[in-house]
Design an enzyme around this catalytic site. Structure first.
Site, PDB file in Angstrom:
ATOM      1  N   MET A 118       0.017  -4.267   2.745  1.00 49.44           N
ATOM      2  CA  MET A 118       0.902  -5.431   2.670  1.00 49.44           C
ATOM      3  C   MET A 118       0.086  -6.711   2.788  1.00 49.44           C
ATOM      4  O   MET A 118      -0.624  -6.901   3.785  1.00 49.44           O
ATOM      5  CB  MET A 118       1.936  -5.386   3.802  1.00 49.44           C
TER       6      MET A 118
ATOM      7  N   GLY B  67       0.138  -9.662   7.384  1.00 50.58           N
ATOM      8  CA  GLY B  67      -0.861  -8.855   6.675  1.00 50.58           C
ATOM      9  C   GLY B  67      -1.204  -7.572   7.401  1.00 50.58           C
ATOM     10  O   GLY B  67      -1.654  -7.601   8.540  1.00 50.58           O
ATOM     11  N   SER B  68      -1.033  -6.425   6.754  1.00 54.10           N
ATOM     12  CA  SER B  68      -1.220  -5.165   7.464  1.00 54.10           C
ATOM     13  C   SER B  68      -1.120  -3.986   6.497  1.00 54.10           C
ATOM     14  O   SER B  68      -1.159  -4.163   5.278  1.00 54.10           O
ATOM     15  CB  SER B  68      -0.171  -5.031   8.573  1.00 54.10           C
ATOM     16  N   ARG B  69      -0.938  -2.775   7.064  1.00 60.34           N
ATOM     17  CA  ARG B  69      -0.906  -1.570   6.244  1.00 60.34           C
ATOM     18  C   ARG B  69      -0.105  -0.475   6.950  1.00 60.34           C
ATOM     19  O   ARG B  69      -0.049  -0.411   8.175  1.00 60.34           O
ATOM     20  CB  ARG B  69      -2.346  -1.125   6.014  1.00 60.34           C
TER      21      ARG B  69
END
Length: 256
Positions: free
Chosen positions: A126, A213-215
């Site tokens: 993301m 912001g990440s995953r």
């Protein structure tokens, strides 16, 4: 000689008003359906950006408009749209909006207690423009939730799965236990999870959020076949990323 009917003018006016009302309501419904609600976790941030815009505008007027741009971006970041989730226990639904950044067999994180054998891992990255509300990929019961502190390297890198701050959920499903891991990114500094162990969860149900912001990594047991390709854009709660009990092989696609 034709006679004038006093009621004709009133009747015509009423008809015109009745014609305008559906048009106005249609416009209102269109605007209402277009505006995506902001998740409550974003309210303090949107308010802080707005207040900062007012202060900056008091110092130097053009700064107010720059601040408002960031305020609108913050509201956009914390958007929480409705999603239509396929209700099929053989389907694995994307837990996040973003780009499919990895599809591979890897050993799951030790804290998930899913064993030492490689499992199918599908990762969704993301960026700061994606919706960051996370959703359960399958229906089942939450067995455990495990948080682990770590660093904040770019979440798109493979080593982020091991090095970064993360929060992992194990869900007991019809096809066995699956793992869902929230991974903080380069900018992210806060992983939120409002689910609890031993609670039931439905596919597509909201369970958490990661700021800026990440995953998300999904670990699947034997029998799951990918239904997405690398680089594909996934939609949380809607995109089918894998499927169980299917004789079909992995999806083959081409970029055009």
């Amino acid at each position: 000689m034709p006679q004038h009917c006093p009621g004709d003018g009133f009747s015509l006016t009423s008809k015109n008003e009745n014609a305008r009302r559906p048009a106005a309501m249609s416009l209102f419904n269109t605007v209402r359906n277009t505006i995506v609600p902001v998740h409550k976790e974003g309210y303090p941030f949107v308010a802080a950006f707005f207040v900062a815009s007012l202060v900056l505008g008091w110092i130097f007027k053009p700064l107010f408009w720059i601040g408002m741009i960031f305020t609108l971006w913050c509201a956009y970041f914390f958007r929480d749209p409705e999603r239509v989730t396929p209700q099929d226990d053989d389907l694995v639904i994307s837990p996040a909006d973003g780009k499919v950044s990895a599809i591979q067999m890897v050993t799951p994180p030790a804290e998930l207690n899913l064993g030492s054998e490689p499992m199918l891992r599908i990762s969704v990255f993301m960026n700061v423009f994606n919706c960051h509300v996370n959703r359960a990929p399958m229906r089942g019961r939450i067995v455990s939730i495990n948080y682990r502190s770590g660093s904040f390297v770019n979440a798109e890198l493979d080593k982020a799965s091991e090095d970064n701050e993360r929060n992992g959920l194990v869900i007991e499903t019809r096809h066995g236990q699956i793992g869902v891991v929230q991974i903080a990114g380069l900018v992210a500094r806060r992983i939120l999870c409002w689910a609890n162990p031993n609670e039931p969860v439905d596919a597509g149900e909201r369970f958490g959020l990661i700021r800026f912001g990440s995953r998300l990594d999904v670990f699947l047991p034997a029998g799951a076949a990918p239904r997405v390709s690398l680089g594909q854009t996934a939609v949380a709660g809607e995109t089918v990323i894998a499927e169980f009990a299917s004789a079909k092989g992995p999806v083959i696609s081409r970029r055009s």
